[in-house]
Design a protein around this motif. Structure first.
Motif, short mmCIF file in Angstrom:
data_model
loop_
_atom_site.label_atom_id
_atom_site.label_comp_id
_atom_site.label_asym_id
_atom_site.label_seq_id
_atom_site.Cartn_x
_atom_site.Cartn_y
_atom_site.Cartn_z
N UNK A 63 -16.59 -15.41 4.05
CA UNK A 63 -17.15 -14.79 5.27
C UNK A 63 -17.08 -15.75 6.46
N UNK A 64 -16.67 -16.95 6.16
CA UNK A 64 -16.57 -18.04 7.16
C UNK A 64 -17.97 -18.36 7.73
N UNK A 89 -14.86 -14.47 15.01
CA UNK A 89 -15.45 -13.15 15.31
C UNK A 89 -14.45 -12.04 14.99
N UNK A 92 -14.06 -11.63 11.20
CA UNK A 92 -15.20 -10.97 10.55
C UNK A 92 -15.20 -9.45 10.76
N UNK A 93 -14.53 -9.03 11.85
CA UNK A 93 -14.46 -7.58 12.08
C UNK A 93 -13.57 -6.90 11.03
N UNK A 97 -19.27 -6.50 4.19
CA UNK A 97 -20.06 -7.27 3.23
C UNK A 97 -21.25 -6.44 2.75
N UNK A 117 -23.08 -1.35 13.55
CA UNK A 117 -21.91 -2.24 13.49
C UNK A 117 -20.91 -1.89 14.59
N UNK A 119 -21.59 -0.10 17.26
CA UNK A 119 -22.26 -0.21 18.56
C UNK A 119 -22.12 -1.63 19.12
N UNK A 120 -22.35 -2.63 18.25
CA UNK A 120 -22.29 -4.02 18.74
C UNK A 120 -20.85 -4.52 18.84
N UNK A 121 -19.90 -3.68 18.45
CA UNK A 121 -18.51 -4.05 18.66
C UNK A 121 -17.94 -3.29 19.86
N UNK A 122 -18.82 -2.53 20.53
CA UNK A 122 -18.41 -1.86 21.76
C UNK A 122 -17.58 -0.61 21.54
N UNK A 164 -22.25 0.95 5.68
CA UNK A 164 -22.19 0.05 6.84
C UNK A 164 -21.01 -0.92 6.71
N UNK B 2 -20.13 -1.56 28.61
CA UNK B 2 -20.87 -1.09 27.44
C UNK B 2 -21.83 -2.19 26.95
N UNK B 209 -22.34 -11.59 11.41
CA UNK B 209 -21.45 -11.38 10.27
C UNK B 209 -20.42 -10.29 10.51
N UNK B 210 -20.70 -9.34 11.39
CA UNK B 210 -19.69 -8.32 11.66
C UNK B 210 -18.79 -8.73 12.82
N UNK B 211 -19.02 -9.93 13.34
CA UNK B 211 -18.14 -10.44 14.41
C UNK B 211 -18.44 -9.85 15.77
N UNK B 213 -19.34 -9.63 19.56
CA UNK B 213 -19.13 -10.61 20.63
C UNK B 213 -20.46 -11.20 21.11
N UNK B 216 -22.92 -9.20 23.12
CA UNK B 216 -23.82 -8.28 22.41
C UNK B 216 -24.94 -9.04 21.69
#
Lengths: 233, 296
Positions: A63-64, A89, A92-93, A97, A117, A119-122, A164, B2, B209-211, B213, B216
């Motif tokens: 997972x680094x 980053x 990890x996308x 996990x 998940x 949402x926070x990746x835009x 998730x 966003x 963990x999900x990368x 940015x 966020x």
């Protein structure tokens, strides 16, 4: 010529390669010692062994979350130690996990936990909704999407955690004792989900000490002890 | 965009969840900016009034009742407009008495009982307010005092200079005190944001963990600081305006004869915006400090 071709084929086939990988903690504990192994793309692999064998450490390195003390760990041909912060980053996308304790966010509904998940990746809201609904349907919990985690059973919570992990279409899914808190029937149900994930081409690495479960699923298993490979089945 | 929307939504939700501690840091920023703003209001008004009084700086040359026309001519020759003097005007005894009665209405009757008009005639001299002219003005005053027929020379430049020097000191004290309180406010915001961060550490772990940015991960906490700072500054400005209007109405209105009330003003719009932005900046700094550090 044939040997060169087979070597090239092996390189193209491999997703994860470790070479003399060691992890030494500050108190002199060797969690991993000279570990060399290859995990192919699309493979389903179990990591097993007693507590302290190094299973979780290897997953953390994958997972680094941590860096190796010695040796090399490559995923898709790239050494994880050489990645910059933004590359970590991005890497990890591509990884999903699943943890033993589910790690769902208590104040979020099932739907929010899964869509979080994206949402926070835009990701666009419409795409978030569509994919979340799809993946919840796939794990059979679309009817519980407005429930809070505390309202679900352990098995249901783990299925949400799997949803998730999958919602972002990862190339690799890592699971650390995903059935550790579940009874044998639920454990098999969860393993069947992992088998389905793997059947769609995703590489799956599951750490578990449940040998009976490994036997019932029947996939390659690497046994670790004191940070070293002691058996490959 | 966003990320900004996400940061804003999460910051608002977090502020609502931790409203008790959020109130503390908002109040700290409000107090810091109130103190800073109060000093700014006081010093900017004193500066403005000082400048107005300086422009109207006058020297009064009182002359004896028995002064002969020759003596007056000699005095007027010294008061001829030039590098130091803008103009002068002769105020007769009668005119001076009328002014006295107008200014001190309560004492008007007493002045009548004295019999002969006790107030001397004078020259009102308007001076240039060029810097460094103080020595020349002092010398002129000394020469006038030595002239025949002159009983006294008064001019208000000295106390004005003292007032302006006091304003400078006041400004310095205000800045130091304001800076001190601002640092304290930033630290309070940092600690309150750190509490919010601790409360949401599970979410942050998952985000890492999900990368997700940085925008966020850290954005909501920085936004929380900015919102706290902005609210604190708005609160400070509102309190400052209320206190200003109360003081102006209660204590300055009676001094309208001595103080030009139209010159006593609240902070300019620009300064209000600067204070608002300053509050947000302090909050932003607090949020940055609290959410700082990369953990890959």
């Amino acid at each position: 010529m044939d040997s060169a071709l087979s070597a090239l084929r092996a390189i193209l086939k491999a997703l994860i390669e470790t070479s003399k990988l060691s992890k030494l903690y500050s108190r002199g504990v060797h969690a991993l010692r000279d570990l060399s192994l290859t995990i192919d793309k699309g493979e389903f692999l179990f990591l097993t062994g007693p507590s302290g064998a190094g299973k979780s450490t290897l997953l953390r390195l994958l997972l680094r979350e941590e860096l190796p003390s010695e040796g090399e760990l490559k995923v898709a041909g790239r050494s994880l130690a050489d990645l910059s912060y933004s590359q970590v980053q991005a890497y990890r996308r591509s990884v999903g996990f699943v943890f033993q304790d589910f790690r769902l966010i208590p104040r979020f509904t099932v739907f929010q936990n899964v869509s979080f998940v994206m949402r926070v990746l835009g990701v666009q809201a419409a795409v978030q909704q569509r994919k979340t609904f799809q993946v919840l349907k796939w794990v059979g919990l679309q009817h519980r999407m407005n429930s809070l985690p505390e309202e679900l059973s352990g098995g249901e919570q783990q299925r949400i955690a799997i949803a998730r992990a999958l919602v972002n279409d990862p190339q690799l899914v890592l699971a650390d004792e995903p059935t550790g808190n579940l009874d044998p029937d639920l454990s098999l149900e969860i393993m069947n989900l992992f088998r389905e994930i793997n059947a769609s081409g995703t590489t799956v690495v599951v750490a578990t000490h449940d040998r009976e479960l490994i036997r019932r699923v029947g996939r390659r298993a690497i046994t670790l002890d004191h940070g070293q490979i002691v058996e490959i089945v | 965009m966003r990320a900004l929307q996400y940061a804003f939504d999460e910051a608002l939700a977090s502020l609502w969840r931790g409203r008790t501690s959020g109130l503390l840091s908002t109040a700290t920023i409000a107090v810091a900016l109130f103190v800073l703003g109060a000093f700014l209001v006081a010093t900017s008004n004193l500066e403005r009034l000082g400048a107005e009084w300086s422009r109207a700086a006058e020297m009064s040359v009182y002359i004896d009742d028995e002064t002969t026309p020759e003596m007056r001519s000699a005095v007027e020759a010294m008061l001829a407009p030039g590098p130091l003097i803008v103009s002068f005007r002769f105020v007769t005894k009668l005119e001076a008495l009328e002014r006295f009665k107008q200014t001190f209405a309560d004492l008007a009757a007493a002045a009548e009982t004295v019999g002969d008009n006790p107030i001397p005639a004078s020259y009102e001299v308007r001076l240039h307010t060029t810097p460094g002219s103080q020595d020349a003005v002092d010398e002129l005053a000394a020469r006038l005092r030595r002239s025949e027929g002159v009983v006294d020379v008064r001019y208000d430049r000295q106390w004005l200079d003292r007032l302006l020097a006091a304003v400078n000191v006041l400004q310095g004290v205000g800045l130091v005190l304001g800076a001190f309180l601002t640092v304290a406010a930033a630290l309070t915001v940092a600690n309150v944001v750190r509490l919010a961060l601790y409360a949401r550490r599970d979410e942050i772990d998952i985000m890492r963990l999900v990368g997700a940015p940085d925008a966020y991960i850290r954005g909501p906490f920085i936004m929380e600081g900015v919102l706290q700072g902005g609210m604190g500054a708005a609160l400070a400005l509102a309190a400052l305006a209320t206190v200003f209007l109360a003081i102006r109405g209660r204590y300055l209105m009676p001094l309208a004869a001595a103080v030009n009330l139209s010159s006593v003003r609240f902070l300019s719009l620009e300064l209000c915006l600067v204070l608002l932005a300053g509050g947000m900046l302090v909050g932003c700094f607090g949020g940055l400090v609290a959410s700082g550090g990369r953990d890959s």
